[in-house]
Design an enzyme around this catalytic site. Structure first.
Site, PDB file in Angstrom:
ATOM      1  N   ASN A  51     -10.343   0.762   2.633  1.00 50.64           N
ATOM      2  CA  ASN A  51      -9.080   0.687   3.370  1.00 50.64           C
ATOM      3  C   ASN A  51      -9.258   1.189   4.800  1.00 50.64           C
ATOM      4  O   ASN A  51      -9.800   2.276   5.019  1.00 50.64           O
ATOM      5  CB  ASN A  51      -8.015   1.543   2.694  1.00 50.64           C
ATOM      6  N   ASP A 106       0.804  -1.219   0.000  1.00 54.45           N
ATOM      7  CA  ASP A 106       0.000   0.000   0.000  1.00 54.45           C
ATOM      8  C   ASP A 106       0.837   1.269   0.000  1.00 54.45           C
ATOM      9  O   ASP A 106       1.890   1.337   0.645  1.00 54.45           O
ATOM     10  CB  ASP A 106      -0.915  -0.027   1.240  1.00 54.45           C
TER      11      ASP A 106
END
Length: 292
Positions: free
Chosen positions: A233, A84
Site C-alpha cells: 500500500n 481502504d
C-alpha cells in the site's frame, strides 16, 4: 479493460512470490496518474479509496468511485478497486454498489478480542456480498485522527501465533501486518523486521499486506516482497510527489492561475512515482499478459 478483483491480483502475486502495488487515490488526478504509471510499467494495479478520502470528499463515496471505475474500464492494464481502512459500517455497506471488489476493515484500534469480533462480523457480511476482505493486526500507526503510535514500541508488532488465531477466527482473506512501517511517513527511513515477516509468512496461509510503504526504502520493499508481502500500500509518496511538483511549478511561475497548468505537472509526477514503485516491486513480471 473490465475491472478485475483485488483478490485475483493479490492471489496471483502471492502465488508468484511477487506483490501488487495498491495506491491510495484522493482526486481524479490521482486516479489518472496511477493508471498512467501502471500502464507505463505494464503491470496491474489496485486503486484504493480510504475512509479518510471519503470524508475529504464531503462524506460521499460515489463521485470518486464512479470516476475510478470509468477510468479503470478504459485502462490498458488490469485495475481493481479497493475500499481502504474502513471503520464505518455504513461505508462498508456501500462498497458493492460503488464497484469495489474488496475492503480493508480496520478495527486494529480496538482490543484484540474486540478487533476479532468486529472483523469477523465484517468478514461474514463481506463474503456474503462476494467481497474479498483484508484486516489489520498490530499497531502500524500514523493514521489521521488516531493517537500517535510507535511502530517500534514493545507489543506494537504483529505476533505470529496471535495472527494465526486471528485469521482462523475472522476468516479474512489477507492480513496487514505490523513489522516496523508507519502510515504517513514523509522520509524513507522505516526499518522493517524481516525476521518477524518470515515467521508471519510461515504461520499464515493468507496473503500478507504492507501498509505505510511510502516510508520504506527500496531495498526494504524488495526484501519485504521476497519475505512474503503480496500487496504493498502506497499513499503518502504520491502526495509528496504531487505537492513537490506543484510547489516547484508555482515557485517558478508565480503568475499562473490556470489550475490545469500545475495539476498536470503534479499528475505527471505522481505517474512517474507509480511507475518507479511498481518497477521496484517487480510488478511487471505479473502484469497484463497473465490477466488479459
Amino acid at each position: 479493460m473490465p475491472l478485475v478483483t483485488t483478490g485475483e491480483l493479490v492471489g496471483r502475486a502471492a502465488g508468484a512470490r511477487s506483490a501488487v502495488a495498491a495506491f491510495n487515490i484522493i482526486t481524479l488526478e490521482h486516479v489518472e496518474a496511477v493508471i498512467a504509471g501502471a500502464e507505463s510499467a505494464g503491470a496491474p494495479v489496485v486503486l484504493q479509496v480510504s475512509e479518510n478520502a471519503v470524508k475529504f470528499r464531503y462524506g460521499r463515496l460515489l463521485p470518486l468511485a464512479r470516476a475510478a471505475v470509468a477510468a479503470a474500464e478504459r485502462a490498458d492494464v488490469p485495475v481493481a478497486l479497493h475500499l481502504d481502512h474502513v471503520q464505518s459500517a455504513d461505508l462498508l455497506r456501500q462498497a458493492p454498489e460503488a464497484g469495489f471488489s474488496s475492503v480493508m476493515y480496520d478495527a486494529a484500534r480496538l482490543s484484540y478480542a474486540d478487533n476479532l469480533a468486529a472483523t469477523r462480523a465484517a468478514a461474514d457480511w463481506a463474503h456474503a456480498q462476494g467481497l474479498w476482505i483484508e484486516a489489520e493486526l498490530g499497531q502500524i500507526g500514523g493514521k489521521a485522527g488516531l493517537p500517535a503510535l510507535d511502530a517500534h514500541a514493545p507489543g506494537a508488532r504483529t505476533d505470529p501465533d496471535q495472527a494465526r488465531d486471528f485469521v482462523a477466527g475472522t476468516e479474512v482473506d489477507a492480513l496487514a501486518v505490523a513489522i516496523g512501517s508507519a502510515h504517513a511517513m514523509t522520509t524513507r527511513t522505516a526499518t522493517l523486521d524481516h525476521g518477524l515477516l518470515k515467521r508471519l509468512s510461515a504461520a499464515l496461509s493468507v496473503p500478507l499486506v504492507l501498509h505505510g510503504s511510502s516510508g520504506v526504502p527500496d531495498d526494504g520493499l524488495v526484501a519485504a516482497v521476497a519475505g512474503g508481502i503480496a500487496k504493498v500500500n502506497v499513499g503518502t509518496a504520491l502526495n509528496a510527489a504531487m505537492t513537490g511538483a506543484v510547489r516547484d511549478f508555482l515557485a517558478t511561475h508565480p503568475e499562473a492561475v490556470d489550475s490545469r497548468k500545475y495539476l498536470s505537472v503534479g499528475r505527471d509526477a505522481m505517474a512517474r512515482e507509480v511507475a518507479r514503485i511498481i518497477g521496484v516491486l517487480g510488478g511487471a513480471r505479473s502484469g497484463r499478459a497473465s490477466l488479459a
